[in-house]
Design an enzyme around this catalytic site. Structure first.
Site, PDB file in Angstrom:
ATOM      1  N   LYS A 178     -10.485  13.516 -30.764  1.00  0.00           N
ATOM      2  CA  LYS A 178     -10.895  12.116 -30.709  1.00  0.00           C
ATOM      3  C   LYS A 178     -12.100  11.956 -31.636  1.00  0.00           C
ATOM      4  O   LYS A 178     -12.735  12.945 -32.015  1.00  0.00           O
ATOM      5  CB  LYS A 178     -11.273  11.743 -29.280  1.00  0.00           C
ATOM      6  N   ASP A 194      -4.588  16.978 -22.471  1.00  0.00           N
ATOM      7  CA  ASP A 194      -4.189  15.611 -22.764  1.00  0.00           C
ATOM      8  C   ASP A 194      -3.178  15.527 -23.915  1.00  0.00           C
ATOM      9  O   ASP A 194      -2.269  14.703 -23.893  1.00  0.00           O
ATOM     10  CB  ASP A 194      -5.453  14.803 -23.124  1.00  0.00           C
ATOM     11  N   ASP A 204       7.398  11.772 -22.097  1.00  0.00           N
ATOM     12  CA  ASP A 204       6.376  12.156 -23.065  1.00  0.00           C
ATOM     13  C   ASP A 204       6.574  11.152 -24.195  1.00  0.00           C
ATOM     14  O   ASP A 204       7.558  11.247 -24.941  1.00  0.00           O
ATOM     15  CB  ASP A 204       6.602  13.582 -23.559  1.00  0.00           C
ATOM     16  N   HIS A 205       5.675  10.185 -24.311  1.00  0.00           N
ATOM     17  CA  HIS A 205       6.013   9.058 -25.198  1.00  0.00           C
ATOM     18  C   HIS A 205       6.114   9.480 -26.661  1.00  0.00           C
ATOM     19  O   HIS A 205       6.728   8.788 -27.467  1.00  0.00           O
ATOM     20  CB  HIS A 205       5.055   7.870 -25.000  1.00  0.00           C
ATOM     21  N   LYS A 262       8.924   8.276 -30.195  1.00  0.00           N
ATOM     22  CA  LYS A 262       8.511   7.698 -31.490  1.00  0.00           C
ATOM     23  C   LYS A 262       9.638   7.915 -32.498  1.00  0.00           C
ATOM     24  O   LYS A 262      10.204   9.005 -32.578  1.00  0.00           O
ATOM     25  CB  LYS A 262       7.224   8.371 -31.992  1.00  0.00           C
ATOM     26  N   HIS A 319       2.351  16.451 -25.770  1.00  0.00           N
ATOM     27  CA  HIS A 319       2.831  15.831 -27.016  1.00  0.00           C
ATOM     28  C   HIS A 319       3.005  16.843 -28.152  1.00  0.00           C
ATOM     29  O   HIS A 319       4.022  16.859 -28.834  1.00  0.00           O
ATOM     30  CB  HIS A 319       1.842  14.765 -27.507  1.00  0.00           C
ATOM     31  N   GLU A 329       0.891  -1.171   0.000  1.00  0.00           N
ATOM     32  CA  GLU A 329       0.000   0.000   0.000  1.00  0.00           C
ATOM     33  C   GLU A 329       0.928   1.219   0.000  1.00  0.00           C
ATOM     34  O   GLU A 329       1.716   1.405   0.942  1.00  0.00           O
ATOM     35  CB  GLU A 329      -0.855  -0.096   1.281  1.00  0.00           C
ATOM     36  N   PHE A 330       0.862   2.044  -1.067  1.00  0.00           N
ATOM     37  CA  PHE A 330       1.868   3.097  -1.249  1.00  0.00           C
ATOM     38  C   PHE A 330       1.933   4.094  -0.095  1.00  0.00           C
ATOM     39  O   PHE A 330       2.932   4.766   0.104  1.00  0.00           O
ATOM     40  CB  PHE A 330       1.611   3.871  -2.547  1.00  0.00           C
TER      41      PHE A 330
HETATM   42  C1  BG6 Z   1      -1.908   9.714 -24.477  1.00  0.00           C
HETATM   43  C2  BG6 Z   1      -3.241  10.357 -24.261  1.00  0.00           C
HETATM   44  O1  BG6 Z   1      -0.893  10.449 -23.860  1.00  0.00           O
HETATM   45  O2  BG6 Z   1      -1.648   9.643 -25.880  1.00  0.00           O
HETATM   46  C3  BG6 Z   1      -4.334   9.583 -24.973  1.00  0.00           C
HETATM   47  O3  BG6 Z   1      -3.516  10.404 -22.873  1.00  0.00           O
HETATM   48  C4  BG6 Z   1      -3.998   9.430 -26.425  1.00  0.00           C
HETATM   49  O4  BG6 Z   1      -5.595  10.210 -24.814  1.00  0.00           O
HETATM   50  C5  BG6 Z   1      -2.593   8.871 -26.598  1.00  0.00           C
HETATM   51  O5  BG6 Z   1      -4.947   8.538 -26.997  1.00  0.00           O
HETATM   52  C6  BG6 Z   1      -2.174   8.883 -28.041  1.00  0.00           C
HETATM   53  O6  BG6 Z   1      -0.955   8.204 -28.179  1.00  0.00           O
HETATM   54  P1  BG6 Z   1      -0.574   7.482 -29.537  1.00  0.00           P
HETATM   55  O7  BG6 Z   1       0.828   7.035 -29.330  1.00  0.00           O
HETATM   56  O8  BG6 Z   1      -1.553   6.365 -29.727  1.00  0.00           O
HETATM   57  O9  BG6 Z   1      -0.723   8.526 -30.607  1.00  0.00           O
END
Ligand code: BG6
Length: 515
Positions: A365, A260, A202-203, A207, A265, A106-107
């Site tokens: 979206k 978001d 930040d994914h 990419k 991003h 439990e954190f």
């Molecule tokens: C996330 C958002 O960071 O990135 C999501 O919270 C979004 O809402 C997603 O769908 C999009 O990522 P990707 O890599 O699928 O373009």
């Protein structure tokens, strides 16, 4: 001399020799959750398949759920079977699974960290790991403080000036939900960790196509001379998603598309497209250039927001042969929600290079398809020779960087149509990752996890960059809050956004690209 498999791997080339992944334990807070199953464990598995993980590594899933090590391995296996880039192979899985463990906790309880410490002390010697630890917070933002204070109070964070063994903390977005809360999150993080121990993910920066923006700009001589207001008419960034809010309404209702997607991003993407040339590939140099760019964004006054920013919500629509519900009818969404699922905006970068060049951004979206691209539209040639007829202008040159899917880039140029008449026709020069490089590109999380293990923070967000982007976003949030709007403009699910978004760009004599 035997060749190191890592030498020929695209994830490793260009890497500073001292920056190779180091032996470590990865503790995933929220290890039994969705991010762990869909992204983190499959990414680690693919790195293992490529021989990129150090032989001394261990992964501990750490979460509130009761689970044995074996049950965690089953959970991980299922995640890999469903979400991994490459198929699970029995032999590789058995090797990989030996490194996976689970610890319930439990954190908010000190005893959880004491047990975690005992577990680390027991597991690390088995793999010859000398105390390097990477804590990955795959948890809701409301738990960040609890976890970082818990780690600090349990003495599980290495002193900031200690090189080895290292402690690194990976934090997922969102970092705050506005400027004051982002400052507070950064303050909490920095009260327990030094900035060089922090990796804010930040994914999008992981990419392959996003990283290629720098390679394209600075690894070729033909683009950079044209990359300025003298030759560029405008830039369009589109990040469209076909999915609606799905099962994430609980989170999305508190966020909306601006927080978001744009704050993180898209502004990060823009910083790579527009930054000045870095003088080195060192992390701090590249991060400084990205920050400079964010600091040059022309601030919006609250009373200007309506003219430059459009927000909207998807209404019901007919999409892919099915009726799709409107946002307010989705599970978990308030019937009178004013959360935006779409944003379009125009911004300017007030520096020498970009003076007067509009940047148009749209994201949403429930749009017709999943497609992300950055399109740089060049200025028209003088009105003579081929385009004297102003009713039939030539199509401008456009360099389109396709982020996803169908990754690649294309350049639209005018060419003479074969035949006796002089007629110019737009043609495309096209590069596709798939057909040129064959293999699928590594997932963003593969690259980013490897970088944290190697201590390379280039693709992560520094505190000042997070704060600079919130600083630019804040007036938009303030204006929206002050407006007290009860209805937003709507666009049918499966369409490219509301008419207001078209008007925004039409007003400048431009049009959104048809994708
Ligand atoms: C996330 C958002 O960071 O990135 C999501 O919270 C979004 O809402 C997603 O769908 C999009 O990522 P990707 O890599 O699928 O373009």
């Amino acid at each position: 001399m035997t060749e190191n498999p890592a030498d020929s791997n695209p994830l490793m080339t260009g890497r500073n020799q001292s920056l190779f992944p180091q032996a470590c334990t990865i503790v995933i807070f929220g290890g039994a959750g969705d991010l762990s199953r869909r992204k983190l464990i499959p990414a680690l598995y693919n790195l293992a398949l490529d021989g990129l993980l150090p032989t001394q590594f261990a992964v501990i899933g750490f979460a509130i759920d009761e689970m044995s090590d074996d049950a965690f391995r089953d959970f991980a296996r299922e995640g890999i079977e469903r979400f991994s880039r490459r198929e699970l192979s029995e032999e590789d899985w058995l090797d990989f699974a030996e490194h996976l463990f689970y610890q319930q906790g439990e954190f908010s309880e000190a005893s959880a960290y004491a047990t975690l410490r005992m577990r680390l002390d027991e597991i690390e010697p088995r793999f010859g790991i000398s105390g390097n630890r990477l804590y990955y917070l795959a948890i809701p933002p409301s738990l960040i403080d609890t976890c970082v204070f818990g780690l600090r109070d349990a003495g599980l964070v290495a002193p900031p000036d200690q090189d080895l063994p290292f402690t690194r903390l990976v934090v997922e977005k969102p970092i705050g939900r506005d400027l004051p809360s982002a400052l507070a999150v950064n303050q909490s993080l920095q009260s327990c960790f030094a900035e060089h121990q922090l990796y804010r993910i930040d994914h999008y920066l992981g990419k392959e196509t996003v990283q290629n923006i720098l390679a394209m700009r600075f690894g070729n001589s033909i683009f950079e001379p044209l990359w300025n207001s003298k030759y560029i008419d405008h830039v369009q960034i589109t990040v469209a998603e076909a999915e609606g809010v799905g099962t994430r309404a609980g989170y999305f209702e508190t966020a909306g598309a601006l927080r978001d997607m744009v704050q993180n991003h898209i502004l990060q993407l823009l910083s790579l497209v527009a930054m000045e040339p870095p003088w080195s590939m060192r992390a701090d140099v590249i991060r400084d250039r990205r920050l400079d760019l964010l600091q040059c964004l022309r601030p919006l006054r609250i009373d200007e927001v309506e003219r430059h920013v459009v927000r909207a919500q998807y209404s019901s629509g007919f999409f892919h042969g099915k009726n799709a519900p409107g946002y307010r009818r989705e599970n978990g969404v308030a019937a009178d929600s004013t959360t935006e699922t779409f944003v379009a905006l125009r911004l300017f970068i007030d520096n020498w290079r970009w003076a007067g060049v509009p940047i148009y951004i749209r994201t949403g979206k429930a749009m017709p398809k999943r497609v992300s691209e950055v399109a740089v539209q060049f200025k028209a040639v003088p009105h003579m020779l081929f385009n004297t007829d102003t009713d039939h202008p030539l199509e401008p040159n456009v360099l389109a960087l396709r982020i996803q899917p169908d990754e690649g880039l294309s350049l639209r140029i005018g060419s003479k149509l074969p035949g006796p008449k002089v007629k110019i026709y737009p043609v495309k020069m096209d590069f596709r990752y798939g057909s040129t490089f064959g293999d699928q590109s590594p997932e963003a999380y593969e690259r980013l996890l490897l970088d944290v293990m190697a201590g390379d923070a280039t693709l992560f967000m520094r505190d000042d960059a997070v704060e600079a982007s919130w600083n630019w976003i804040q007036p938009i949030l303030d204006a929206w809050e002050a407006s007290g709007e009860r209805w937003l403009p709507e666009y049918p699910a499966g369409s490219w956004g509301p008419i207001e978004a078209d008007r925004l760009i039409d007003a400048d004599g431009c049009a959104w690209r048809q994708l």
